[in-house]
Scaffold this active site. Sequence first.
Site, PDB file in Angstrom:
ATOM      1  N   GLY B  25     -94.759  43.640-101.494  1.00  0.00           N
ATOM      2  CA  GLY B  25     -94.924  44.350-100.227  1.00  0.00           C
ATOM      3  C   GLY B  25     -94.946  45.856-100.473  1.00  0.00           C
ATOM      4  N   GLY B  28     -92.271  47.174-103.115  1.00  0.00           N
ATOM      5  CA  GLY B  28     -92.588  46.706-104.460  1.00  0.00           C
ATOM      6  C   GLY B  28     -93.803  47.409-105.021  1.00  0.00           C
ATOM      7  CG  PHE B 129     -91.811  54.902 -82.685  1.00  0.00           C
ATOM      8  CD1 PHE B 129     -93.141  54.870 -82.340  1.00  0.00           C
ATOM      9  CD2 PHE B 129     -91.285  53.823 -83.399  1.00  0.00           C
ATOM     10  CE1 PHE B 129     -93.943  53.785 -82.676  1.00  0.00           C
ATOM     11  CE2 PHE B 129     -92.071  52.732 -83.745  1.00  0.00           C
ATOM     12  CZ  PHE B 129     -93.402  52.710 -83.381  1.00  0.00           C
ATOM     13  CG  ASP B 232     -87.513  34.247-101.592  1.00  0.00           C
ATOM     14  OD1 ASP B 232     -86.919  33.369-100.930  1.00  0.00           O
ATOM     15  OD2 ASP B 232     -88.750  34.318-101.661  1.00  0.00           O
ATOM     16  CD  GLN B 251     -84.375  47.245 -85.165  1.00  0.00           C
ATOM     17  OE1 GLN B 251     -85.430  47.300 -85.785  1.00  0.00           O
ATOM     18  NE2 GLN B 251     -83.663  48.307 -84.873  1.00  0.00           N
ATOM     19  CG  HIS B 253     -88.987  44.984 -81.945  1.00  0.00           C
ATOM     20  ND1 HIS B 253     -89.600  45.178 -80.728  1.00  0.00           N
ATOM     21  CD2 HIS B 253     -89.436  45.968 -82.765  1.00  0.00           C
ATOM     22  CE1 HIS B 253     -90.396  46.249 -80.824  1.00  0.00           C
ATOM     23  NE2 HIS B 253     -90.312  46.737 -82.043  1.00  0.00           N
ATOM     24  CG  LEU B 263     -93.703  43.903 -83.583  1.00  0.00           C
ATOM     25  CD1 LEU B 263     -92.328  44.108 -82.998  1.00  0.00           C
ATOM     26  CD2 LEU B 263     -93.802  44.589 -84.941  1.00  0.00           C
ATOM     27  CB  THR B 265     -96.013  48.472 -81.915  1.00  0.00           C
ATOM     28  OG1 THR B 265     -95.399  49.705 -82.300  1.00  0.00           O
ATOM     29  CG2 THR B 265     -97.180  48.792 -81.000  1.00  0.00           C
ATOM     30  CD  GLU B 266     -89.196  51.876 -80.828  1.00  0.00           C
ATOM     31  OE1 GLU B 266     -88.556  50.910 -81.279  1.00  0.00           O
ATOM     32  OE2 GLU B 266     -88.891  53.054 -81.046  1.00  0.00           O
ATOM     33  NE  ARG B 297     -87.761  49.304 -82.948  1.00  0.00           N
ATOM     34  CZ  ARG B 297     -88.514  49.174 -84.033  1.00  0.00           C
ATOM     35  NH1 ARG B 297     -88.036  48.528 -85.090  1.00  0.00           N
ATOM     36  NH2 ARG B 297     -89.728  49.662 -84.068  1.00  0.00           N
ATOM     37  CG  HIS B 364     -88.268  43.675 -85.781  1.00  0.00           C
ATOM     38  ND1 HIS B 364     -89.530  43.196 -86.012  1.00  0.00           N
ATOM     39  CD2 HIS B 364     -88.334  45.015 -85.965  1.00  0.00           C
ATOM     40  CE1 HIS B 364     -90.335  44.217 -86.328  1.00  0.00           C
ATOM     41  NE2 HIS B 364     -89.632  45.321 -86.321  1.00  0.00           N
ATOM     42  CD  GLU B 397     -86.472  43.499 -93.468  1.00  0.00           C
ATOM     43  OE1 GLU B 397     -87.705  43.698 -93.443  1.00  0.00           O
ATOM     44  OE2 GLU B 397     -85.892  42.743 -92.658  1.00  0.00           O
ATOM     45  NE  ARG B 408     -86.231  48.824 -89.353  1.00  0.00           N
ATOM     46  CZ  ARG B 408     -87.374  48.873 -88.653  1.00  0.00           C
ATOM     47  NH1 ARG B 408     -87.955  50.031 -88.409  1.00  0.00           N
ATOM     48  NH2 ARG B 408     -87.916  47.760 -88.195  1.00  0.00           N
ATOM     49  CG  LEU B 414     -94.023  51.012 -92.150  1.00  0.00           C
ATOM     50  CD1 LEU B 414     -95.348  51.371 -91.487  1.00  0.00           C
ATOM     51  CD2 LEU B 414     -94.249  49.888 -93.156  1.00  0.00           C
TER      52      LEU B 414
END
Lengths: 248, 597
Positions: B25, B28, B129, B232, B251, B253, B263, B265-266, B297, B364, B397, B408, B414
């Site tokens: 992701g 990584g 946001f 994992d 969290q 959402h 989802l 988005t906010e 949130r 979330h 995460e 958060r 991100l």
Amino acid sequence: MSAAAIPVEQIKTITMSIYRFDPSLDKKPYMQDLVIAIPTDKDIMVLDALHLAKEQEPSLSYRRSCREGVCGSDGMNINGKNGLACVTPLSEVLKRGKITLRPMPGLPVVRDLIVDMKQFFDQLEKVKPYLITKSDNPDIERIQTPEDREELDGLYECILCGCCSTSCPSFWWNPDKFLGPAALLQSWRFIADTRDEATEERLDDLEDAFSLYRCHGIMNCVSVCPKGLNPTEAISNIRNKLLTREKN
Amino acid sequence: MLVNEIINARDLPVMEFDGIIVGGGGAGMRASLQLAESGLNTAVISKVFPTRSHTVSAQGGITCAIQSDDPDDDWRWHMFDTVKGSDYIGDQEAIEYMCSEGPKAVFELEHMGLPFSRTEEGRIYQRPFGGQSKDYGKGGQATRTCAAADRTGHSLLHTLYQANLKAGTNFLNEWFAVDLVLNTDNAVVGVIAFKIETGEIYYIKSKATVLATGGAGRIYSSTTNALINSGDGIGMALRAGMPVQDIEMWQFHPTGIHGAGTLVTEGCRGEGGYLLNKDGERFMERYAPNTKDLASRDVVARSMALEILEGRGCGPNADHIFLRLDHLGPEVVHKRLPGITELSKTFAGVDPAVQPIPVVPTCHYMMGGIPTNINGQVISVDNGKDKIVDGLYAAGEVACVSVHGGNRLGGNSLLDLVVFGRAAGLYIEESMKQGVEMKNASYDDIDKALTRLNKLNASTEGEQVAVLKNKMQQNMQNNFGVFRRGDLMEKGIEELAQTRGEVDSMFLKDKSATFNTARIEALEMQNLFEVAEATAITANERKESRGAHARDDHPERDDDNWLKHSIYYSETKEVSKRDVNYRPKTVQAFQPMVRSY
């Protein structure tokens, strides 16, 4: 969702006819009919139905991740047409209580609904699917007008599911030489990006008989794209660019 | 050697790398990019093709003071907001690092080609946001979240994949990492992993192992998370004797689509959308008079849950809330929120430019995770003292560095994953330059990491994965949700304890080697269970309400006893406390205040 969680009075059954093949067990592929119970009070997606089928037959294999049409894992052939299982409502594809699922055509089958995507990704890599710049990066971001940025709309959204390329007869015929709609859409995504500084070499790379010109405008890619993108248009934009560019 | 045999360390083939990254992701691939560009022999082990990772689902943006919308914006204001948002248990040195390094990391993404939306001046578009302020909470709403329409995660993940292709990173795509290999000096010396397509299994040996496996939202029955989010890395770390920190902090959402959990988005509220109860009331005005729908949130999710509990929910079952966007006009909705339009049509059957979207608070994000320092080095806690685990890193995460604390802020995940993926990469690069020796593992060490797989392969009876997963998810949903209560949590913990044995000895009916998704799901289930159990026990132990952890039986924040991280080890199932970092390097620490929005 678990089958056990659905109250009895809200159950109806459907037949899922699914392509099965495990190379370690089967000499050749076969179609297996699985009868599964689905809720009647709401519509579910083809992927939800597959989960129910897998509870019954845990060896059934398919790829899945986001279950909302943004990751591109679960491209498959649904009643003869490629699409994403997770955003295809069962009600839209159920015919007389039956649905037929096969792997995406044109690529080697690994197992059941899972195809080997190697050829697809190899072709993608050939178009250098990354921004190439030669000038120095500024201290902040590169400046790009909203109008220039808008040129990327309809291109950057590609999720690499493979539905388009595996529905393209030209790609079936020459999967090693014709780049296919997905790769060519990406090629145009970078040519169209005003920040990219490698347009000429990108065009040079495409100027042979196969890479681009094997597209015959059949437009299967457009009709199956789950994101509503138009690779045929991108391909014709590249053609125009090749035709009109001044050779130095 | 195939994954469906009984596997012996002596027969296991070995692959060697300088650095391996488990997870493809955002975190990584940002780490791998750093390592590959520095010329190290690097491999990413990803159980899905990297662009199928869950970062792809992030929508609204990446929060960062890049001074596009407001030339006077200041990373210190972002830091203040993040500390307050964390309910004061975010580590301030880490938050300072994230907010101050953030602009560099965001500009790098743009240079790699991320197709950000643009302002009229051609700079990166930013939107407001939740929980954002100017001037340390005194200057009103800030506009700080950098966006590529509402497909920022997709754009970020694809851009990082592209940059890694350019840099020549080795990708072991559709490989599954089973467990960490730990030697007798307690150094991590790689992982056991197998190629899903063929079942070929290897000991992958490395000088540095980075866990970037993302979250575990699938412990709940209703979640925005992808089906692959099975914790994992948490499972691997706990089994190897590492701790997890603040794992009780989950969290919810505010806006998951009712029924589907996907989802919204906010950014919808950032663009001017608002929430309505069944009476058509903008109820957030009552709960957060200043920031209303753009409160933090946890605050919005609790307010919505209360509206529903008190009978003011919408729909025939009064079980959801409406998110209204139609007043923004079709142009804003379609241009700024095209992905939301698509998702709402598919999963709720509504066009948000015309009708409101039915939403409910939905699991979330995992604020907790494997504790690390700002270099991504994993920390274990030995008699109250921090100790660095040799050879092991974590970012994104799965890690708890901790920038999110108890809650958060939107757009900070991100940022967290690029900043700390990059930081881990930079640190590993630097330490390799100084010289890191490849350490060895004995056959015994490797056999330990094979135990779980061998047990599954040998199973002849036991419970099915689907049954166990369903049981666990219902339990977590009912007893460890938005509101928590001691007696219910104890019931939930007891139920988990009863399930534990069944999970350890579950039945794998299909023992085949080729792309066997049943084996993957079984291994994932065991990881999920580790996360669920850690969450449950720690949540019951934290006897206060803070951030996302809201207890009816302990409704107040208790700074005297709980201005602390929780630390949990699975071996003892005990919870201890760890000090929160209040030592930023360049600014004064922000002291705890009453948190109101």
